[in-house]
Write a protein that holds these residues in place. Sequence first.
Motif: not given
Length: 166
Positions: A92-94, A39-40, A124-127, A65-67
């Motif tokens: 933006p990334c957290e 879900m990207l 790693v999960l990127v979501t 509003d971040f990944i």
Amino acid sequence: PLWLVGFDLEEYGLAGSAALAADLHRQRQPLRLMISLEMLGYRSQEPYSQQYPPGLNYFYPSQGDFIALIGSWQLIPQLVGLRRSLRTSGVPCEWLPVVNGGKAVPDTRRSDHAPFWDRGYRAVLVTDTANLRNPHYHQPSDRVSTLDFSFLTGVCMGLMQGISQL
């Protein structure tokens, strides 16, 4: 080697990824890193559009509003590097490091990376956090038109840069 794998049956107990993780483990196959893309493309710039499992809302933004990058605490250097690359691409990334395979926060285990964690592999999960921000998740309104393609493009560009530096 680099493998690109599309898993099936994620909604049915992560069956596809569990099968590959078990097979790799059975063969004692080393794996440098598994990256699960989940879900990207959904972003909301509305205040309070992002929900969290209990307690995490104190540490992360209320705006969806971040990944997000989720990995074991041993992967903190990789999480930081991927975060830097994503932010360089304008996204933006957290990041959230977890312990014990994320079992204390079950929502961190809801994708194909979890069977790899369970077998001792680095993953790693990127979501975009799926239903924790996207009101269309698993709904009839879940259509291509609800995605933010400039956001998704930035995510892809940042991941390409970040993966090339791993």
